[in-house]
Structure formats: C-alpha cells, structure tokens
Design a protein around this motif. Structure first.
Motif, short mmCIF file in Angstrom:
data_model
loop_
_atom_site.label_atom_id
_atom_site.label_comp_id
_atom_site.label_asym_id
_atom_site.label_seq_id
_atom_site.Cartn_x
_atom_site.Cartn_y
_atom_site.Cartn_z
N LEU A 32 0.82 -1.20 0.00
CA LEU A 32 0.00 0.00 0.00
C LEU A 32 0.86 1.26 0.00
N LYS A 33 2.01 1.20 0.66
CA LYS A 33 2.93 2.34 0.68
C LYS A 33 3.45 2.60 -0.74
N ALA A 34 3.78 1.53 -1.48
CA ALA A 34 4.23 1.69 -2.87
C ALA A 34 3.13 2.33 -3.72
N ALA A 35 1.89 1.93 -3.50
CA ALA A 35 0.76 2.52 -4.24
C ALA A 35 0.59 3.99 -3.86
N GLU A 36 0.68 4.28 -2.58
CA GLU A 36 0.51 5.66 -2.11
C GLU A 36 1.58 6.57 -2.69
N THR A 66 -1.41 -13.77 -5.06
CA THR A 66 -1.40 -12.54 -5.86
C THR A 66 -2.69 -11.77 -5.65
N ARG A 67 -3.79 -12.47 -5.68
CA ARG A 67 -5.10 -11.83 -5.50
C ARG A 67 -5.21 -11.19 -4.12
N ALA A 68 -4.73 -11.93 -3.11
CA ALA A 68 -4.78 -11.40 -1.74
C ALA A 68 -3.91 -10.16 -1.61
N LEU A 69 -2.75 -10.15 -2.28
CA LEU A 69 -1.87 -8.98 -2.24
C LEU A 69 -2.57 -7.77 -2.85
N ILE A 70 -3.15 -7.95 -4.03
CA ILE A 70 -3.80 -6.85 -4.73
C ILE A 70 -5.02 -6.35 -3.95
N GLU A 71 -5.68 -7.22 -3.22
CA GLU A 71 -6.86 -6.84 -2.45
C GLU A 71 -6.54 -6.41 -1.02
N THR A 72 -5.26 -6.28 -0.69
CA THR A 72 -4.85 -5.85 0.64
C THR A 72 -5.48 -4.50 0.97
N GLN A 73 -5.97 -4.38 2.20
CA GLN A 73 -6.59 -3.13 2.64
C GLN A 73 -5.81 -2.55 3.81
N ASP A 74 -5.85 -1.23 3.92
CA ASP A 74 -5.27 -0.62 5.11
C ASP A 74 -6.28 -0.71 6.25
N ARG A 75 -5.98 -0.13 7.37
CA ARG A 75 -6.83 -0.32 8.56
C ARG A 75 -8.22 0.31 8.43
N ASN A 76 -8.41 1.16 7.43
CA ASN A 76 -9.72 1.76 7.21
C ASN A 76 -10.44 1.22 5.98
N GLY A 77 -9.81 0.28 5.27
CA GLY A 77 -10.47 -0.37 4.15
C GLY A 77 -9.95 -0.07 2.75
N PRO A 78 -9.33 1.08 2.49
CA PRO A 78 -8.86 1.34 1.13
C PRO A 78 -7.79 0.35 0.66
N THR A 79 -7.84 0.03 -0.62
CA THR A 79 -6.87 -0.87 -1.25
C THR A 79 -5.81 -0.04 -1.98
N ALA A 80 -4.87 -0.73 -2.60
CA ALA A 80 -3.82 -0.04 -3.38
C ALA A 80 -4.45 0.79 -4.50
N GLU A 81 -5.51 0.28 -5.10
CA GLU A 81 -6.18 1.02 -6.16
C GLU A 81 -6.74 2.35 -5.64
N HIS A 82 -7.27 2.35 -4.43
CA HIS A 82 -7.77 3.59 -3.83
C HIS A 82 -6.62 4.58 -3.63
N TRP A 83 -5.50 4.09 -3.12
CA TRP A 83 -4.35 4.97 -2.88
C TRP A 83 -3.81 5.52 -4.20
N ASP A 84 -3.77 4.67 -5.24
CA ASP A 84 -3.30 5.13 -6.56
C ASP A 84 -4.22 6.21 -7.13
N LEU A 93 -2.36 2.64 -11.31
CA LEU A 93 -3.76 2.22 -11.39
C LEU A 93 -3.99 1.34 -12.62
N LYS A 94 -3.41 1.72 -13.75
CA LYS A 94 -3.53 0.90 -14.97
C LYS A 94 -2.88 -0.45 -14.77
N TYR A 95 -1.75 -0.49 -14.10
CA TYR A 95 -1.06 -1.75 -13.86
C TYR A 95 -1.91 -2.70 -13.01
N LEU A 96 -2.46 -2.18 -11.95
CA LEU A 96 -3.26 -3.03 -11.07
C LEU A 96 -4.58 -3.39 -11.71
#
Length: 96
Positions: A32-36, A66-84, A93-96
């Motif tokens: 998530l940090k990489a996405a942010e 892989t699916r679990a990694l991509i669907e990882t959420q932070d403590r409030n629910g946003p995923t990497a896609e949200h951060w991107d 965002l296009k990559y994910l």
C-alpha cells in the motif's frame, strides 16, 4: 502530561502515552505504501514475486496469493487502487 484531553487519550498514543505511529501513512503495509507513493516498479516487483510460472494459470496458491496482495486493505479499508487513484498515480492504477 498531555496524555488525556477531556478524559480521552490523544490520537496516536497508547494508554501509557507512548507514540504508536507517527502518521496514518507510516502505518501502511509495503504494498500500500508503494501505491501511495506511485511506485509502479515496487508494485510490479511485489506482484511478480507472487505469480506462477505459467501466466495463464488462474488456480493454485500463487494466484490466491497474488489476488490477496492486490486486495490488501489498510486499517480503514482502502486498497492499493484507492491509494493510486487518490494520489493521481494513473500508471500504477492501470497496472493493477
């Protein structure tokens, strides 16, 4: 001591007054940090480390990981896609 304000413990402190995390972003998992940060290379590296050798496979533990990694959420629910999306990191965002 500024431990309590109106009977409540200040945000970011545990009940003993020790600082838990410096900021919300400091508590993010590495993916998530990489996405942010918009770091598409780190995202690719982490996703590729989960993928199976047969890229057409959609079954097995590697796909689930892989699916679990991509669907990882932070403590409030946003995923990497949200951060991107929130950071305007279109390439990530296009990559994910």
């Amino acid at each position: 001591c500024n431990l309590k304000t109106d009977g409540f413990i200040q945000a970011g402190l545990d009940r003993n007054g020790a600082q838990i995390v410096k900021s919300y972003k400091d508590s993010l998992l590495l993916f998530l940090k990489a996405a942010e940060e918009g770091n598409v290379n780190n995202l690719k590296t982490m996703v590729n480390s989960c993928q199976v050798h047969d890229s057409n496979s959609t079954s097995g533990a590697d796909y689930a990981t892989t699916r679990a990694l991509i669907e990882t959420q932070d403590r409030n629910g946003p995923t990497a896609e949200h951060w991107d999306a929130g950071g305007g990191h279109l390439s990530c965002l296009k990559y994910l």
